[in-house]
Design an enzyme around this catalytic site. Structure first.
Site, mmCIF file in Angstrom:
data_model
loop_
_atom_site.group_PDB
_atom_site.id
_atom_site.type_symbol
_atom_site.label_atom_id
_atom_site.label_comp_id
_atom_site.label_asym_id
_atom_site.label_seq_id
_atom_site.Cartn_x
_atom_site.Cartn_y
_atom_site.Cartn_z
ATOM 1 N N ASP A 78 9.782 -68.869 -44.324
ATOM 2 C CA ASP A 78 10.416 -68.563 -45.339
ATOM 3 C C ASP A 78 9.636 -67.508 -46.739
ATOM 4 O OD1 ASP A 78 12.903 -69.916 -45.099
ATOM 5 O OD2 ASP A 78 11.789 -71.775 -45.311
ATOM 6 N N MET A 127 14.069 -64.373 -48.937
ATOM 7 C CA MET A 127 14.700 -64.757 -50.200
ATOM 8 C C MET A 127 13.742 -64.007 -51.497
ATOM 9 S SD MET A 127 14.661 -68.722 -49.240
ATOM 10 C CE MET A 127 13.582 -68.401 -47.758
ATOM 11 N N MET A 184 23.264 -70.443 -45.237
ATOM 12 C CA MET A 184 22.401 -71.644 -45.825
ATOM 13 C C MET A 184 23.333 -72.839 -46.302
ATOM 14 S SD MET A 184 19.809 -69.954 -46.441
ATOM 15 C CE MET A 184 18.959 -71.417 -47.266
ATOM 16 N N HIS A 222 10.489 -70.597 -38.161
ATOM 17 C CA HIS A 222 11.036 -70.116 -39.022
ATOM 18 C C HIS A 222 10.329 -69.810 -40.524
ATOM 19 C CE1 HIS A 222 14.965 -69.241 -41.365
ATOM 20 N NE2 HIS A 222 14.371 -69.761 -42.497
ATOM 21 N N HIS A 270 12.683 -65.158 -43.008
ATOM 22 C CA HIS A 270 13.827 -65.276 -43.806
ATOM 23 C C HIS A 270 13.431 -64.804 -45.214
ATOM 24 C CE1 HIS A 270 16.790 -68.372 -46.056
ATOM 25 N NE2 HIS A 270 17.026 -67.182 -46.149
ATOM 26 N N SER A 307 11.820 -80.163 -43.005
ATOM 27 C CA SER A 307 11.179 -81.581 -43.293
ATOM 28 C C SER A 307 11.577 -82.360 -41.950
ATOM 29 C CB SER A 307 11.822 -82.119 -44.354
ATOM 30 O OG SER A 307 12.349 -81.249 -45.566
ATOM 31 N N MET A 349 9.379 -66.400 -50.376
ATOM 32 C CA MET A 349 10.451 -66.334 -51.829
ATOM 33 C C MET A 349 9.553 -65.743 -52.578
ATOM 34 S SD MET A 349 11.294 -70.327 -51.676
ATOM 35 C CE MET A 349 11.804 -71.314 -50.016
ATOM 36 N N GLY A 365 15.448 -71.955 -51.703
ATOM 37 C CA GLY A 365 14.292 -72.225 -52.721
ATOM 38 C C GLY A 365 13.363 -73.210 -52.444
ATOM 39 N N GLY A 394 13.577 -79.815 -47.946
ATOM 40 C CA GLY A 394 14.086 -81.022 -48.206
ATOM 41 C C GLY A 394 14.956 -81.539 -49.227
ATOM 42 N N ASP A 446 20.593 -73.211 -42.151
ATOM 43 C CA ASP A 446 19.269 -73.454 -42.625
ATOM 44 C C ASP A 446 19.403 -74.266 -44.003
ATOM 45 O OD1 ASP A 446 16.720 -73.310 -43.472
ATOM 46 O OD2 ASP A 446 16.954 -70.901 -44.001
ATOM 47 N N GLY A 447 18.854 -75.411 -43.753
ATOM 48 C CA GLY A 447 18.673 -76.283 -44.924
ATOM 49 C C GLY A 447 19.264 -77.790 -44.681
ATOM 50 N N SER A 499 10.802 -74.959 -39.615
ATOM 51 C CA SER A 499 10.402 -74.323 -40.764
ATOM 52 C C SER A 499 9.124 -74.585 -41.071
ATOM 53 C CB SER A 499 11.499 -74.276 -41.764
ATOM 54 O OG SER A 499 11.076 -73.942 -42.879
HETATM 55 C C1 DX5 Z 1 15.194 -73.403 -48.017
HETATM 56 C C2 DX5 Z 1 14.826 -72.619 -46.675
HETATM 57 C C3 DX5 Z 1 14.767 -73.485 -45.637
HETATM 58 C C4 DX5 Z 1 13.866 -74.914 -45.635
HETATM 59 C C5 DX5 Z 1 14.756 -75.605 -44.820
HETATM 60 O O1 DX5 Z 1 15.294 -72.188 -49.030
HETATM 61 O O2 DX5 Z 1 15.383 -71.258 -46.552
HETATM 62 O O3 DX5 Z 1 14.523 -72.667 -44.370
HETATM 63 O O4 DX5 Z 1 12.695 -74.480 -44.900
HETATM 64 O O5 DX5 Z 1 13.894 -76.942 -45.082
HETATM 65 P P1 DX5 Z 1 14.790 -78.395 -44.716
HETATM 66 O O6 DX5 Z 1 14.789 -78.422 -43.259
HETATM 67 O O7 DX5 Z 1 13.660 -79.268 -45.109
HETATM 68 O O8 DX5 Z 1 16.021 -78.457 -45.786
HETATM 69 ZN ZN ZN Z 2 15.003 -70.431 -44.591
#
Ligand code: DX5
Ligand code: ZN
Length: 223
Positions: free
Chosen positions: A35, A68, A137, A33, A66, A198, A37, A142, A145, A175-176, A8
């Site tokens: 993100d 959001m 998820m 990936h 993705h 991360s 937002m 959001g 880490g 994811d997450g 990601s």
């Molecule tokens: C969170 C994101 C994830 C995020 C994951 O809202 O959708 O894709 O980048 O990050 P890690 O792997 O650090 O949890």
């Molecule tokens: Zn994501």
């Protein structure tokens, strides 16, 4: 089918994006990936199609976008034009989710539905044959880490058995909070795509982490 690893970009060093993308290009990663937002659907804001276009230029791997965001149906075509190969919208953001999935497919992209940790798998039981991908998820969306929410594991198993039962080709993405510590368990439960922010970009040796995530469960996983 072998599982996929999708680093990601949220966790990458944006002051040197081309270096981060060179790493991804030279790695065993399958997808990148991405993100998006909007500061409304989630309490954080990242970037839009302009940066997706840049990523498309810098990254040779398919872009797993993705969204959001609220009202994602207003931006599907724009993200596809910017270079998205997979477009995932949130179930919670789409009053007409079935229509939105058709809209994504009409652009030629793969269509994904993401479920927040608080949304049960039963919410998508009528979409099993309509989505190409279900993104479960395992943190509240959001931020990168965060800590993996353990209950997601049961959701993976539940959704996986529904997919098998319905003979659907849909795949499950997690994811997450995903990393070497939980990847094997997730894959055994039925996950097919591991998103890792991360765990990859904050590691001392990101290439090695990607390669280790890819080689997990070799020969032991169900087809
Ligand atoms: C969170 C994101 C994830 C995020 C994951 O809202 O959708 O894709 O980048 O990050 P890690 O792997 O650090 O949890
Ligand atoms: Zn994501």
């Amino acid at each position: 089918m072998k599982h996929l690893v999708a680093p990601s970009v949220l966790a990458a060093d944006f002051s040197n994006l081309s270096k981060a993308m060179d790493m991804v290009n030279g790695s065993e990663a399958d997808w990148l990936h991405v993100d998006i937002m909007d500061g409304h659907f989630v309490p954080n804001l990242t970037f839009g199609m302009m940066i997706v276009k840049v990523l498309k230029k810098l990254c040779g791997k398919p872009l797993d976008v993705h969204l959001m965001i609220e009202k994602p149906e207003q931006y599907i075509e724009a993200y596809r034009e910017a270079g998205a190969d997979v477009i995932t919208v949130h179930y919670e953001a789409c009053p007409h989710i079935h229509r939105t999935l058709q809209q994504i497919k009409a652009t030629g992209a793969k269509a994904g539905v993401a479920l927040n940790p608080g949304t049960p798998v039963s919410a998508v039981k009528n979409l099993i044959e309509d989505a190409d991908l279900f993104c479960l998820m395992s943190v509240n969306p959001g931020f990168g880490g965060q800590k993996f929410i353990y209950e997601t594991l049961a959701k993976v198993r539940e959704l996986h058995s529904q997919i098998i039962e319905r003979n659907s080709k849909a795949i499950i993405e997690i994811d997450g909070g995903v990393g070497l510590q939980n990847a094997e368990t997730l894959l055994q439960a039925g996950a097919r795509v591991l998103v890792a922010g991360s765990a990859v970009f904050k590691a001392e040796d990101p290439l090695d982490v990607i390669s280790r995530l890819k080689s997990i469960g070799k020969d032991t996983l169900i087809a």
